[in-house]
Write a protein that holds these residues in place. Structure first.
Motif, PDB file in Angstrom:
ATOM      1  N   ALA A 141       0.839  -1.201   0.000  1.00  0.00           N
ATOM      2  CA  ALA A 141       0.000   0.000   0.000  1.00  0.00           C
ATOM      3  C   ALA A 141       0.874   1.250   0.000  1.00  0.00           C
ATOM      4  CB  ALA A 141      -0.909  -0.007   1.220  1.00  0.00           C
ATOM      5  N   THR A 142       0.276   2.379  -0.341  1.00  0.00           N
ATOM      6  CA  THR A 142       0.975   3.644  -0.186  1.00  0.00           C
ATOM      7  C   THR A 142       1.116   3.940   1.306  1.00  0.00           C
ATOM      8  OG1 THR A 142      -1.102   4.884  -0.343  1.00  0.00           O
ATOM      9  CG2 THR A 142       0.122   4.516  -2.380  1.00  0.00           C
ATOM     10  N   GLY A 143       2.085   4.754   1.645  1.00  0.00           N
ATOM     11  CA  GLY A 143       2.331   5.062   3.059  1.00  0.00           C
ATOM     12  C   GLY A 143       3.804   5.285   3.313  1.00  0.00           C
ATOM     13  N   HIS A 156      10.594   9.192   3.693  1.00  0.00           N
ATOM     14  CA  HIS A 156      10.526   8.487   2.409  1.00  0.00           C
ATOM     15  C   HIS A 156       9.178   7.778   2.346  1.00  0.00           C
ATOM     16  CE1 HIS A 156      13.156   6.421  -0.845  1.00  0.00           C
ATOM     17  NE2 HIS A 156      11.876   6.372  -1.183  1.00  0.00           N
ATOM     18  N   LEU A 157       8.416   8.083   1.304  1.00  0.00           N
ATOM     19  CA  LEU A 157       7.050   7.595   1.166  1.00  0.00           C
ATOM     20  C   LEU A 157       6.914   6.615   0.017  1.00  0.00           C
ATOM     21  CD1 LEU A 157       5.160  10.997   1.512  1.00  0.00           C
ATOM     22  CD2 LEU A 157       5.452   9.265   3.300  1.00  0.00           C
ATOM     23  N   GLN A 158       6.008   5.670   0.182  1.00  0.00           N
ATOM     24  CA  GLN A 158       5.539   4.847  -0.923  1.00  0.00           C
ATOM     25  C   GLN A 158       4.346   5.561  -1.551  1.00  0.00           C
ATOM     26  OE1 GLN A 158       6.946   0.450   0.651  1.00  0.00           O
ATOM     27  NE2 GLN A 158       4.769   0.782   0.310  1.00  0.00           N
ATOM     28  N   VAL A 159       4.411   5.760  -2.872  1.00  0.00           N
ATOM     29  CA  VAL A 159       3.355   6.468  -3.584  1.00  0.00           C
ATOM     30  C   VAL A 159       2.883   5.625  -4.758  1.00  0.00           C
ATOM     31  CG1 VAL A 159       4.259   8.718  -2.869  1.00  0.00           C
ATOM     32  CG2 VAL A 159       5.015   7.726  -5.038  1.00  0.00           C
ATOM     33  N   PHE A 181      13.311  12.491  -5.657  1.00  0.00           N
ATOM     34  CA  PHE A 181      13.760  13.094  -4.410  1.00  0.00           C
ATOM     35  C   PHE A 181      13.607  14.608  -4.515  1.00  0.00           C
ATOM     36  CE2 PHE A 181      15.718   9.001  -4.756  1.00  0.00           C
ATOM     37  CZ  PHE A 181      15.648   8.484  -3.471  1.00  0.00           C
ATOM     38  N   VAL A 182      13.006  15.220  -3.485  1.00  0.00           N
ATOM     39  CA  VAL A 182      12.740  16.654  -3.503  1.00  0.00           C
ATOM     40  C   VAL A 182      13.166  17.263  -2.173  1.00  0.00           C
ATOM     41  CG1 VAL A 182      10.802  16.350  -5.096  1.00  0.00           C
ATOM     42  CG2 VAL A 182      10.345  16.457  -2.644  1.00  0.00           C
ATOM     43  N   SER A 183      13.421  18.582  -2.205  1.00  0.00           N
ATOM     44  CA  SER A 183      13.888  19.223  -0.977  1.00  0.00           C
ATOM     45  C   SER A 183      13.562  20.704  -0.976  1.00  0.00           C
ATOM     46  CB  SER A 183      15.404  19.043  -0.823  1.00  0.00           C
ATOM     47  OG  SER A 183      16.112  19.972  -1.626  1.00  0.00           O
ATOM     48  N   ALA A 184      13.798  21.315   0.170  1.00  0.00           N
ATOM     49  CA  ALA A 184      13.767  22.764   0.339  1.00  0.00           C
ATOM     50  C   ALA A 184      15.181  23.248   0.611  1.00  0.00           C
ATOM     51  CB  ALA A 184      12.852  23.149   1.500  1.00  0.00           C
ATOM     52  N   GLY A 185      15.508  24.423   0.092  1.00  0.00           N
ATOM     53  CA  GLY A 185      16.769  25.062   0.438  1.00  0.00           C
ATOM     54  C   GLY A 185      18.021  24.350  -0.013  1.00  0.00           C
ATOM     55  N   GLY A 186      17.934  23.483  -1.040  1.00  0.00           N
ATOM     56  CA  GLY A 186      19.120  22.828  -1.553  1.00  0.00           C
ATOM     57  C   GLY A 186      19.586  21.631  -0.763  1.00  0.00           C
ATOM     58  N   TYR A 187      18.801  21.140   0.186  1.00  0.00           N
ATOM     59  CA  TYR A 187      19.158  19.917   0.906  1.00  0.00           C
ATOM     60  C   TYR A 187      19.096  18.741  -0.065  1.00  0.00           C
ATOM     61  CZ  TYR A 187      19.319  16.624   4.840  1.00  0.00           C
ATOM     62  OH  TYR A 187      19.677  15.642   5.711  1.00  0.00           O
ATOM     63  N   HIS A 188      19.784  17.619   0.256  1.00  0.00           N
ATOM     64  CA  HIS A 188      19.778  16.502  -0.703  1.00  0.00           C
ATOM     65  C   HIS A 188      18.383  15.922  -0.886  1.00  0.00           C
ATOM     66  CE1 HIS A 188      19.963  13.670   2.722  1.00  0.00           C
ATOM     67  NE2 HIS A 188      21.089  14.250   3.132  1.00  0.00           N
ATOM     68  N   HIS A 189      17.621  15.761   0.197  1.00  0.00           N
ATOM     69  CA  HIS A 189      16.188  15.500   0.058  1.00  0.00           C
ATOM     70  C   HIS A 189      15.507  15.572   1.414  1.00  0.00           C
ATOM     71  CE1 HIS A 189      17.500  11.354   1.003  1.00  0.00           C
ATOM     72  NE2 HIS A 189      16.240  10.981   1.180  1.00  0.00           N
ATOM     73  N   HIS A 190      14.377  16.219   1.426  1.00  0.00           N
ATOM     74  CA  HIS A 190      13.485  16.175   2.577  1.00  0.00           C
ATOM     75  C   HIS A 190      12.424  15.100   2.394  1.00  0.00           C
ATOM     76  CE1 HIS A 190      14.953  20.387   3.455  1.00  0.00           C
ATOM     77  NE2 HIS A 190      15.026  19.806   4.638  1.00  0.00           N
ATOM     78  N   LEU A 191      12.175  14.759   1.129  1.00  0.00           N
ATOM     79  CA  LEU A 191      11.196  13.718   0.825  1.00  0.00           C
ATOM     80  C   LEU A 191      11.740  12.794  -0.250  1.00  0.00           C
ATOM     81  CD1 LEU A 191       8.054  15.992   0.796  1.00  0.00           C
ATOM     82  CD2 LEU A 191       8.249  13.922   2.194  1.00  0.00           C
ATOM     83  N   GLY A 192      11.713  11.484   0.039  1.00  0.00           N
ATOM     84  CA  GLY A 192      11.914  10.476  -0.982  1.00  0.00           C
ATOM     85  C   GLY A 192      10.551   9.914  -1.338  1.00  0.00           C
ATOM     86  N   LEU A 193      10.322   9.656  -2.620  1.00  0.00           N
ATOM     87  CA  LEU A 193       9.002   9.234  -3.103  1.00  0.00           C
ATOM     88  C   LEU A 193       9.218   8.108  -4.093  1.00  0.00           C
ATOM     89  CD1 LEU A 193       8.148  12.951  -3.768  1.00  0.00           C
ATOM     90  CD2 LEU A 193       7.106  11.623  -1.905  1.00  0.00           C
ATOM     91  N   ASN A 194       8.704   6.909  -3.784  1.00  0.00           N
ATOM     92  CA  ASN A 194       8.971   5.796  -4.688  1.00  0.00           C
ATOM     93  C   ASN A 194       7.727   4.951  -4.943  1.00  0.00           C
ATOM     94  OD1 ASN A 194       8.979   3.015  -3.337  1.00  0.00           O
ATOM     95  ND2 ASN A 194      10.206   4.189  -1.862  1.00  0.00           N
ATOM     96  N   THR A 195       7.772   4.222  -6.071  1.00  0.00           N
ATOM     97  CA  THR A 195       6.698   3.299  -6.452  1.00  0.00           C
ATOM     98  C   THR A 195       7.208   1.860  -6.491  1.00  0.00           C
ATOM     99  OG1 THR A 195       7.224   3.652  -8.800  1.00  0.00           O
ATOM    100  CG2 THR A 195       5.501   5.043  -7.845  1.00  0.00           C
TER     101      THR A 195
END
Length: 300
Positions: A83-85, A189-192, A220-234
């Protein structure tokens, strides 16, 4: 270590970029046995615990925002890995020595690792809590050591030498039962279910900048140039929906914005995109991403 965004990453942020001071906050989980989970988060992870009036437990380090909130439900459906989560929550430690101390705490508790990795930008230990919720414990390398190729941040999953990491501890080093001051929720890091839909929400609407697409089926996305605040994978969840209501796993997670003005600015974009919002407390508004993950947008 500088906190200024890399020019290479600034060029990839959206015109409505989320504020550079944005960070991740408390991750709320459902678990099956609060006493068992308390023993793990206190003993193996070294986090301080506080009980809330509703019976939930929150964990963190004194003087810092809570890292994890646990809601116990013995009748909760089991964790659904398709599941996503939550894929994992990621606890950031201030130094490599602190990561070595975390490794020693896990060894003392005889808690197994699921894996270890050198990601070029960081070094990480992976494990699961008693219900199978994924956890990463990591330390960052200084930003001046991060590498770029064609303007894209280079991340990888390489072998991590645990012997070398453990060597940070001197023979006279006293055990450190508690996580150190400065411990924070580094990323989530989220499952999407779908990467393009997810990118539209997190990047175009919320304003996180894309940092790398180097992993197939992930973003992978971030604010302020960080390597990632959110990982998003399927990787396990392509096309899937959320788990059964009340199931073991993610209840919500926080995106902590620097102030009320930035929260209002982000919420205007969310509403302009036609997304429903749910004010749940002063300075905290809930919204669901396209995969059904509940995001609490809040001001500090």
């Amino acid at each position: 270590m500088t906190d200024r965004p890399s020019p290479s990453l600034e060029s990839k942020t959206t015109p409505e970029a989320i504020a550079a001071g944005t960070t991740m906050g408390t991750v709320s989980l459902t678990v099956s046995d609060l006493d068992r989970s308390r023993a793990f988060y206190e003993g193996a992870l070294g986090l301080a615990v506080r009980e809330l009036e509703d019976g939930d437990l929150v964990f963190g380090v004194p003087g810092e925002p809570a890292l994890v909130r646990l809601h116990g439900d013995p009748s909760a459906p089991p964790l659904d890995r398709r599941a996503t989560g939550l894929f994992h929550l990621a606890i950031l430690l201030p130094s490599r020595l602190d990561l070595a101390r975390a490794l020693a705490r896990l060894a003392q508790a005889r808690w197994p690792l699921d894996g270890v990795a050198d990601h070029l930008v960081s070094e990480a230990l992976y494990l699961s809590d008693p219900d199978g919720n994924g956890i990463e414990i990591y330390r960052d390398r200084p930003r001046e050591q991060w590498r770029f190729d064609g303007g894209e941040l280079q991340m990888a999953t390489l072998a991590l030498d645990l012997g070398d990491l453990a060597g940070e501890l001197s023979g006279a080093e006293e055990p450190q039962p508690a996580a150190p001051e400065g411990t924070a929720m580094g990323h989530i890091h989220l499952q999407v279910s779908d990467i393009p839909e997810t990118e539209a929400f997190y990047s175009a609407t919320l304003g996180f900048g894309v940092t790398t697409r180097g992993y197939p089926g992930a973003l992978f996305v971030s604010a302020g140039g960080y390597h990632h605040h959110l990982g998003l994978n399927t990787w396990h969840s392509a096309g899937a929906g959320p788990a059964a209501p009340g199931a073991i796993g993610l209840r919500s997670y926080e995106v902590r914005l620097p102030d009320q003005a930035e929260l209002d600015r982000v919420l205007r974009r969310v509403r302009a995109a036609g997304l429903a919002t749910d004010p749940i407390a002063t300075g905290i508004t809930a919204v669901r991403d396209p995969s059904g993950n509940v995001v609490h947008l809040r001001s500090r």
